[in-house]
Motif scaffolding. Structure first.
Motif, PDB file in Angstrom:
ATOM      1  N   SER A  33       0.692  -1.270  -0.209  1.00  0.00           N
ATOM      2  CA  SER A  33       0.170   0.033  -0.127  1.00  0.00           C
ATOM      3  C   SER A  33       0.814   1.296   0.150  1.00  0.00           C
ATOM      4  CB  SER A  33      -1.099  -0.052   1.271  1.00  0.00           C
ATOM      5  OG  SER A  33      -0.091  -0.085   2.249  1.00  0.00           O
ATOM      6  N   THR A  34       1.957   1.280   0.379  1.00  0.00           N
ATOM      7  CA  THR A  34       3.097   2.215   0.503  1.00  0.00           C
ATOM      8  C   THR A  34       3.358   2.515  -1.265  1.00  0.00           C
ATOM      9  OG1 THR A  34       4.757   0.741   0.765  1.00  0.00           O
ATOM     10  CG2 THR A  34       3.851   1.874   2.717  1.00  0.00           C
ATOM     11  N   GLN A  35       3.283   1.605  -1.974  1.00  0.00           N
ATOM     12  CA  GLN A  35       3.517   1.645  -3.344  1.00  0.00           C
ATOM     13  C   GLN A  35       4.804   1.068  -3.670  1.00  0.00           C
ATOM     14  OE1 GLN A  35       1.144   2.291  -5.609  1.00  0.00           O
ATOM     15  NE2 GLN A  35      -0.144   2.747  -3.568  1.00  0.00           N
ATOM     16  N   GLU A  36       5.379   0.639  -2.555  1.00  0.00           N
ATOM     17  CA  GLU A  36       6.730  -0.145  -2.781  1.00  0.00           C
ATOM     18  C   GLU A  36       6.440  -1.522  -3.094  1.00  0.00           C
ATOM     19  OE1 GLU A  36      10.242  -2.227   0.163  1.00  0.00           O
ATOM     20  OE2 GLU A  36       8.380  -1.072   1.007  1.00  0.00           O
ATOM     21  N   SER A  37       7.214  -2.196  -4.023  1.00  0.00           N
ATOM     22  CA  SER A  37       7.240  -3.436  -4.217  1.00  0.00           C
ATOM     23  C   SER A  37       8.661  -4.263  -4.197  1.00  0.00           C
ATOM     24  CB  SER A  37       6.770  -3.804  -5.842  1.00  0.00           C
ATOM     25  OG  SER A  37       7.479  -2.961  -6.855  1.00  0.00           O
ATOM     26  N   PHE A  38       8.668  -5.349  -3.980  1.00  0.00           N
ATOM     27  CA  PHE A  38       9.851  -6.082  -3.989  1.00  0.00           C
ATOM     28  C   PHE A  38       9.593  -7.599  -4.201  1.00  0.00           C
ATOM     29  CE2 PHE A  38       7.619  -6.540   0.141  1.00  0.00           C
ATOM     30  CZ  PHE A  38       7.792  -7.972   0.375  1.00  0.00           C
ATOM     31  N   ILE A  39      10.754  -8.217  -4.590  1.00  0.00           N
ATOM     32  CA  ILE A  39      10.848  -9.678  -5.016  1.00  0.00           C
ATOM     33  C   ILE A  39      11.136 -10.626  -3.955  1.00  0.00           C
ATOM     34  CG2 ILE A  39      11.862 -11.266  -6.675  1.00  0.00           C
ATOM     35  CD1 ILE A  39      10.370  -9.407  -8.058  1.00  0.00           C
ATOM     36  N   ALA A  40      10.618 -11.796  -3.765  1.00  0.00           N
ATOM     37  CA  ALA A  40      10.533 -12.468  -2.468  1.00  0.00           C
ATOM     38  C   ALA A  40      10.943 -13.988  -2.741  1.00  0.00           C
ATOM     39  CB  ALA A  40       9.580 -12.435  -1.480  1.00  0.00           C
ATOM     40  N   LYS A  41      11.449 -14.773  -1.918  1.00  0.00           N
ATOM     41  CA  LYS A  41      11.581 -16.235  -2.622  1.00  0.00           C
ATOM     42  C   LYS A  41      10.549 -16.973  -2.293  1.00  0.00           C
ATOM     43  CE  LYS A  41      14.936 -17.476  -4.110  1.00  0.00           C
ATOM     44  NZ  LYS A  41      15.349 -17.688  -5.552  1.00  0.00           N
ATOM     45  N   SER A  42       9.568 -17.086  -3.071  1.00  0.00           N
ATOM     46  CA  SER A  42       8.408 -17.915  -2.577  1.00  0.00           C
ATOM     47  C   SER A  42       7.631 -18.275  -4.073  1.00  0.00           C
ATOM     48  CB  SER A  42       7.343 -17.368  -1.618  1.00  0.00           C
ATOM     49  OG  SER A  42       6.548 -18.171  -1.369  1.00  0.00           O
ATOM     50  N   LYS A  43       6.932 -19.280  -3.986  1.00  0.00           N
ATOM     51  CA  LYS A  43       6.300 -19.577  -5.249  1.00  0.00           C
ATOM     52  C   LYS A  43       4.717 -19.186  -4.971  1.00  0.00           C
ATOM     53  CE  LYS A  43       8.859 -23.700  -6.869  1.00  0.00           C
ATOM     54  NZ  LYS A  43       8.843 -25.150  -7.008  1.00  0.00           N
ATOM     55  N   ILE A  44       4.096 -18.851  -6.039  1.00  0.00           N
ATOM     56  CA  ILE A  44       2.750 -18.461  -5.736  1.00  0.00           C
ATOM     57  C   ILE A  44       1.566 -19.333  -5.338  1.00  0.00           C
ATOM     58  CG2 ILE A  44       1.846 -18.523  -8.102  1.00  0.00           C
ATOM     59  CD1 ILE A  44       0.512 -15.798  -7.877  1.00  0.00           C
ATOM     60  N   ILE A  45       1.827 -20.443  -5.769  1.00  0.00           N
ATOM     61  CA  ILE A  45       0.932 -21.526  -4.948  1.00  0.00           C
ATOM     62  C   ILE A  45       1.262 -21.781  -3.530  1.00  0.00           C
ATOM     63  CG2 ILE A  45       2.567 -23.583  -5.419  1.00  0.00           C
ATOM     64  CD1 ILE A  45       0.140 -25.223  -6.458  1.00  0.00           C
ATOM     65  N   ASP A  46       2.366 -21.534  -3.127  1.00  0.00           N
ATOM     66  CA  ASP A  46       2.419 -21.506  -1.555  1.00  0.00           C
ATOM     67  C   ASP A  46       1.821 -20.394  -0.939  1.00  0.00           C
ATOM     68  OD1 ASP A  46       3.906 -23.906  -1.908  1.00  0.00           O
ATOM     69  OD2 ASP A  46       5.586 -22.772  -2.158  1.00  0.00           O
ATOM     70  N   MET A  47       2.017 -19.202  -1.741  1.00  0.00           N
ATOM     71  CA  MET A  47       1.190 -17.883  -1.173  1.00  0.00           C
ATOM     72  C   MET A  47      -0.196 -18.143  -1.158  1.00  0.00           C
ATOM     73  SD  MET A  47       3.915 -16.062  -0.186  1.00  0.00           S
ATOM     74  CE  MET A  47       2.702 -14.882   0.395  1.00  0.00           C
ATOM     75  N   GLU A  48      -0.860 -18.800  -2.038  1.00  0.00           N
ATOM     76  CA  GLU A  48      -2.397 -19.129  -2.192  1.00  0.00           C
ATOM     77  C   GLU A  48      -2.647 -19.776  -1.118  1.00  0.00           C
ATOM     78  OE1 GLU A  48      -5.365 -21.020  -5.348  1.00  0.00           O
ATOM     79  OE2 GLU A  48      -3.482 -21.463  -5.543  1.00  0.00           O
ATOM     80  N   SER A  49      -1.953 -20.927  -0.850  1.00  0.00           N
ATOM     81  CA  SER A  49      -2.389 -21.869   0.313  1.00  0.00           C
ATOM     82  C   SER A  49      -2.180 -21.129   1.886  1.00  0.00           C
ATOM     83  CB  SER A  49      -1.396 -22.954   0.421  1.00  0.00           C
ATOM     84  OG  SER A  49      -1.624 -23.856   1.504  1.00  0.00           O
ATOM     85  N   ALA A  50      -1.171 -20.372   1.853  1.00  0.00           N
ATOM     86  CA  ALA A  50      -1.102 -19.478   3.011  1.00  0.00           C
ATOM     87  C   ALA A  50      -2.089 -18.428   3.639  1.00  0.00           C
ATOM     88  CB  ALA A  50       0.452 -19.054   3.263  1.00  0.00           C
ATOM     89  N   LEU A  51      -2.639 -17.918   2.331  1.00  0.00           N
ATOM     90  CA  LEU A  51      -3.574 -16.769   2.351  1.00  0.00           C
ATOM     91  C   LEU A  51      -4.777 -17.003   2.271  1.00  0.00           C
ATOM     92  CD1 LEU A  51      -0.979 -14.110   0.710  1.00  0.00           C
ATOM     93  CD2 LEU A  51      -1.239 -14.482   3.243  1.00  0.00           C
ATOM     94  N   ALA A  52      -5.330 -18.143   1.917  1.00  0.00           N
ATOM     95  CA  ALA A  52      -6.575 -18.225   1.358  1.00  0.00           C
ATOM     96  C   ALA A  52      -7.555 -17.996   2.350  1.00  0.00           C
ATOM     97  CB  ALA A  52      -6.770 -19.862   0.975  1.00  0.00           C
TER      98      ALA A  52
END
Length: 231
Positions: free
Chosen positions: A156-175
């Motif tokens: 929301s601060t308009q900052e963006s960054f690259i992180a070591k994770s896969k989107i499928i893992d994020m989907e499971s963690a944030l569902a």
């Protein structure tokens, strides 16, 4: 699944802990270290939720090592010495187990970790970026974009960054935490939705597409919003 490491310079003690860990489905051993420097490297290269940490080690004892960490994983001290218990708990260790460690005592400590995790509000995630583990509040995330084996996180601060994770893992963690995957490459925070149609969603100034294979999830979202929010 709880990623854990063993930090102990005694091979027999480390092997016993490894055997105990293998008997609990919730635990996954991701590394072992014989001293503080090896442990530090593991923490830099792995996502570690729980550390089984010996106190009496060469050069740098476990108490001082844990005290030196800016980001401390949940820690269970494993030692043959009672006299360090107070210092251990002052560092907010989850538990303090005396060697030799029986499986019954080990299991009781792990149960305490599970309760601790359940009692902690999961309002943030830890992501590895630029060699550091970064704490990100979920309410600050607008959307997440797949970047091959990595992800791009836009805040929301308009900052963006690259992180070591896969989107499928994020989907499971944030569902269950207010996030919705609406494209093979995108997960959005539904709190930031400002407009949408059948093909795309606006998150403030950000526009992301709706994937064809995610139409059902998107339709369910639209129906829920229409039922509860629209006049």
């Amino acid at each position: 699944m709880i990623n854990c490491i063993i930090v102990d310079d005694e091979p027999l003690a480390a092997t016993l802990l490894e055997n105990h860990i293998s008997k609990i489905d919730h635990l996954k051993l991701v590394g072992k270290a014989e001293n503080a420097m090896e442990a530090y490297k593991l923490l830099q290269n792995q996502t570690v939720d729980l550390m089984f940490l010996d106190i009496q080690m060469p050069h740098f004892n476990g108490i001082d090592f844990l005290r030196s960490l800016s980001q401390k994983p949940r820690t269970i001290f494993t030692t043959a010495y009672r006299e360090f218990a107070i210092e251990g708990f002052e560092l907010e260790a989850v538990d303090y187990i005396l060697k030799p460690i029986t499986f019954e005592r080990f299991f009781k400590a792990v149960e305490r970790v599970l309760r601790n995790i359940a009692d902690t509000k999961d309002n943030f995630i830890i992501l590895k970026t630029d060699g550091m583990h970064r704490k990100i509040h979920l309410t600050d995330i607008i959307y997440i974009e797949s970047q091959g084996n990595d992800i791009k996180v836009t805040l929301s601060t308009q900052e963006s960054f690259i992180a070591k994770s896969k989107i499928i893992d994020m989907e499971s963690a944030l569902a269950t935490k207010g996030f919705l995957r609406i494209h093979r490459s995108f997960i959005m925070n539904i709190e930031y939705v400002t407009a949408f149609n059948t093909n795309e969603i606006l998150l403030g100034n950000h526009k992301i597409p709706v994937g064809r294979s995610y139409k059902q999830e998107f339709d369910n979202f639209v129906n829920k919003v229409s039922k509860n929010k629209l006049l």
